[in-house]
Scaffold this active site. Sequence first.
Site, PDB file in Angstrom:
ATOM      1  N   ASN A 190      73.446  31.758  61.275  1.00 33.76           N
ATOM      2  CA  ASN A 190      73.490  33.247  60.645  1.00 33.76           C
ATOM      3  C   ASN A 190      72.226  33.749  60.955  1.00 33.76           C
ATOM      4  O   ASN A 190      71.103  33.505  60.698  1.00 33.76           O
ATOM      5  CB  ASN A 190      73.867  33.090  59.159  1.00 33.76           C
ATOM      6  CG  ASN A 190      73.781  34.488  58.621  1.00 33.76           C
ATOM      7  OD1 ASN A 190      73.031  35.453  58.855  1.00 33.76           O
ATOM      8  ND2 ASN A 190      74.794  34.663  57.635  1.00 33.76           N
TER       9      ASN A 190
ATOM     10  N   LYS B 213      65.054  43.738  49.726  1.00 33.56           N
ATOM     11  CA  LYS B 213      65.823  42.361  49.277  1.00 33.56           C
ATOM     12  C   LYS B 213      65.097  41.354  49.338  1.00 33.56           C
ATOM     13  O   LYS B 213      65.188  40.447  48.483  1.00 33.56           O
ATOM     14  CB  LYS B 213      67.016  42.545  50.457  1.00 33.56           C
ATOM     15  CG  LYS B 213      68.059  41.496  50.115  1.00 33.56           C
ATOM     16  CD  LYS B 213      69.200  41.204  51.071  1.00 33.56           C
ATOM     17  CE  LYS B 213      69.928  40.056  50.774  1.00 33.56           C
ATOM     18  NZ  LYS B 213      70.847  39.623  51.862  1.00 33.56           N
TER      19      LYS B 213
ATOM     20  N   ARG C  86      68.141  34.063  47.596  1.00 37.35           N
ATOM     21  CA  ARG C  86      67.947  33.129  48.847  1.00 37.35           C
ATOM     22  C   ARG C  86      66.231  33.175  48.849  1.00 37.35           C
ATOM     23  O   ARG C  86      65.565  31.890  49.056  1.00 37.35           O
ATOM     24  CB  ARG C  86      68.487  33.721  50.185  1.00 37.35           C
ATOM     25  CG  ARG C  86      68.085  32.890  51.280  1.00 37.35           C
ATOM     26  CD  ARG C  86      68.754  32.932  52.512  1.00 37.35           C
ATOM     27  NE  ARG C  86      69.910  33.114  52.245  1.00 37.35           N
ATOM     28  CZ  ARG C  86      70.837  34.266  52.213  1.00 37.35           C
ATOM     29  NH1 ARG C  86      70.125  35.392  52.196  1.00 37.35           N
ATOM     30  NH2 ARG C  86      72.083  34.240  51.921  1.00 37.35           N
TER      31      ARG C  86
ATOM     32  N   PHE D 155      74.449  41.901  54.884  1.00 37.98           N
ATOM     33  CA  PHE D 155      75.828  41.339  55.491  1.00 37.98           C
ATOM     34  C   PHE D 155      76.423  40.896  54.140  1.00 37.98           C
ATOM     35  O   PHE D 155      76.248  41.029  52.974  1.00 37.98           O
ATOM     36  CB  PHE D 155      75.399  39.981  56.190  1.00 37.98           C
ATOM     37  CG  PHE D 155      74.435  38.819  55.617  1.00 37.98           C
ATOM     38  CD1 PHE D 155      73.435  39.154  55.155  1.00 37.98           C
ATOM     39  CD2 PHE D 155      75.383  37.793  55.346  1.00 37.98           C
ATOM     40  CE1 PHE D 155      72.714  38.090  54.605  1.00 37.98           C
ATOM     41  CE2 PHE D 155      74.630  36.790  54.731  1.00 37.98           C
ATOM     42  CZ  PHE D 155      73.162  37.017  54.679  1.00 37.98           C
TER      43      PHE D 155
ATOM     44  N   TYR E 132      78.369  39.870  50.772  1.00 40.64           N
ATOM     45  CA  TYR E 132      78.772  40.812  49.778  1.00 40.64           C
ATOM     46  C   TYR E 132      77.523  41.815  49.475  1.00 40.64           C
ATOM     47  O   TYR E 132      77.800  42.381  48.320  1.00 40.64           O
ATOM     48  CB  TYR E 132      78.829  39.877  48.723  1.00 40.64           C
ATOM     49  CG  TYR E 132      80.119  38.909  48.787  1.00 40.64           C
ATOM     50  CD1 TYR E 132      81.467  39.418  48.259  1.00 40.64           C
ATOM     51  CD2 TYR E 132      79.939  37.693  49.119  1.00 40.64           C
ATOM     52  CE1 TYR E 132      82.568  38.486  48.413  1.00 40.64           C
ATOM     53  CE2 TYR E 132      81.200  36.709  49.440  1.00 40.64           C
ATOM     54  CZ  TYR E 132      82.253  37.134  48.951  1.00 40.64           C
ATOM     55  OH  TYR E 132      83.438  36.295  49.347  1.00 40.64           O
ATOM     56  N   ASP E 133      76.726  42.061  50.390  1.00 43.49           N
ATOM     57  CA  ASP E 133      75.511  43.107  49.769  1.00 43.49           C
ATOM     58  C   ASP E 133      76.026  44.450  49.602  1.00 43.49           C
ATOM     59  O   ASP E 133      75.274  44.827  48.376  1.00 43.49           O
ATOM     60  CB  ASP E 133      74.466  43.227  51.201  1.00 43.49           C
ATOM     61  CG  ASP E 133      73.762  41.939  51.328  1.00 43.49           C
ATOM     62  OD1 ASP E 133      73.672  41.157  50.310  1.00 43.49           O
ATOM     63  OD2 ASP E 133      73.025  41.915  52.552  1.00 43.49           O
TER      64      ASP E 133
ATOM     65  N   ASP F  39      73.301  27.214  50.812  1.00 38.00           N
ATOM     66  CA  ASP F  39      74.491  27.387  50.707  1.00 38.00           C
ATOM     67  C   ASP F  39      74.479  28.251  49.489  1.00 38.00           C
ATOM     68  O   ASP F  39      73.684  28.181  48.754  1.00 38.00           O
ATOM     69  CB  ASP F  39      75.328  26.264  50.477  1.00 38.00           C
ATOM     70  CG  ASP F  39      76.668  26.420  50.337  1.00 38.00           C
ATOM     71  OD1 ASP F  39      77.118  26.867  51.791  1.00 38.00           O
ATOM     72  OD2 ASP F  39      77.653  26.461  49.616  1.00 38.00           O
TER      73      ASP F  39
HETATM   74  P1  IMP Z   1      77.148  30.681  52.910  1.00 44.14           P
HETATM   75  O1  IMP Z   1      75.953  30.069  52.263  1.00 44.14           O
HETATM   76  O2  IMP Z   1      76.410  31.368  54.309  1.00 44.14           O
HETATM   77  O3  IMP Z   1      78.246  29.865  53.072  1.00 44.14           O
HETATM   78  O4  IMP Z   1      77.599  32.005  52.248  1.00 44.14           O
HETATM   79  C1  IMP Z   1      78.848  32.018  51.390  1.00 44.14           C
HETATM   80  C2  IMP Z   1      79.101  33.329  51.302  1.00 44.14           C
HETATM   81  O5  IMP Z   1      78.350  34.251  50.769  1.00 44.14           O
HETATM   82  C3  IMP Z   1      79.407  34.087  52.787  1.00 44.14           C
HETATM   83  O6  IMP Z   1      80.330  35.131  52.766  1.00 44.14           O
HETATM   84  C4  IMP Z   1      78.170  35.025  52.763  1.00 44.14           C
HETATM   85  O7  IMP Z   1      78.774  36.460  53.545  1.00 44.14           O
HETATM   86  C5  IMP Z   1      77.857  35.260  51.384  1.00 44.14           C
HETATM   87  N1  IMP Z   1      76.375  35.619  51.302  1.00 44.14           N
HETATM   88  C6  IMP Z   1      75.542  34.614  51.705  1.00 44.14           C
HETATM   89  N2  IMP Z   1      74.274  35.107  51.199  1.00 44.14           N
HETATM   90  C7  IMP Z   1      74.484  36.482  51.164  1.00 44.14           C
HETATM   91  C8  IMP Z   1      73.552  37.418  50.780  1.00 44.14           C
HETATM   92  O8  IMP Z   1      72.189  37.324  50.912  1.00 44.14           O
HETATM   93  N3  IMP Z   1      74.131  38.801  50.721  1.00 44.14           N
HETATM   94  C9  IMP Z   1      75.391  38.793  50.564  1.00 44.14           C
HETATM   95  N4  IMP Z   1      76.236  37.895  50.780  1.00 44.14           N
HETATM   96  C10 IMP Z   1      75.961  36.819  51.145  1.00 44.14           C
END
Ligand code: IMP
Length: 202
Positions: free
Chosen positions: A10, A174, A180, A151, A153-154, A70
């Site tokens: 990502n 952000k 994060r 990206f 759910y932002d 994660d």
């Molecule tokens: P993963 O940690 O990449 O598996 O994220 C799980 C889900 O949460 C994915 O659909 C990402 O798009 C969403 N996600 C992860 N980090 C963010 C963020 O900082 N903002 C919005 N959505 C997030």
Amino acid sequence: MFTLLLASHNQNKAKELKALLSAMNVRLLTLNDFPDIVPTKEDQDTICANAMKKAFEASLQTGLLSLADDTGLFIQALDGKPGVYSARFAGEHCSYKDNRMKVLELMTGITNRYAEFRTCVALSAPDGIISYKEGILEGFITTEERGTNGFGYDSIFMPISSPKTYAEMTDTEKNSISHRAKAIETILPIIKDIIALSKGGL
Ligand code: IMP
């Protein structure tokens, strides 16, 4: 220069991490630099177990100090859903937009909009996990999408302390409050210690 692998493809996450590491003399690689790496199956029950699995498998295969995260969006009125299943909430090959639409649809008419974004970051060497930390940001699910930055759910998540959604914020805004960033900030001192103790490699 010390090399750190972000065990993710990502580019948004890599951009956020680069900004947080900018004061340190670190070369940041991602899984895009290792096209042959065997992908980790994210099949654990918690975000921390998934983060540890990703970090360890990436470190084992590359020999590099590896950081993996994660993330889950935990919505109170939906009993914590989508939670650990946030990436594939709307189905196996769904888009970010599909996930947001599913959340907005399920939240129609619900007045309790409280939610938490939680990130777990794990740091691993080839011989095992070094540490893991969690960062949480409280907020609300909006009733419609707002903003175009970011990206996932932002555009439907508004932190409690802000009138803006994550997607209405600049990257710097952000990064100064995000789930994060909080998780990474708590693990940064450990990365700094490892860099100080090493002479450029593990
Ligand atoms: P993963 O940690 O990449 O598996 O994220 C799980 C889900 O949460 C994915 O659909 C990402 O798009 C969403 N996600 C992860 N980090 C963010 C963020 O900082 N903002 C919005 N959505 C997030």
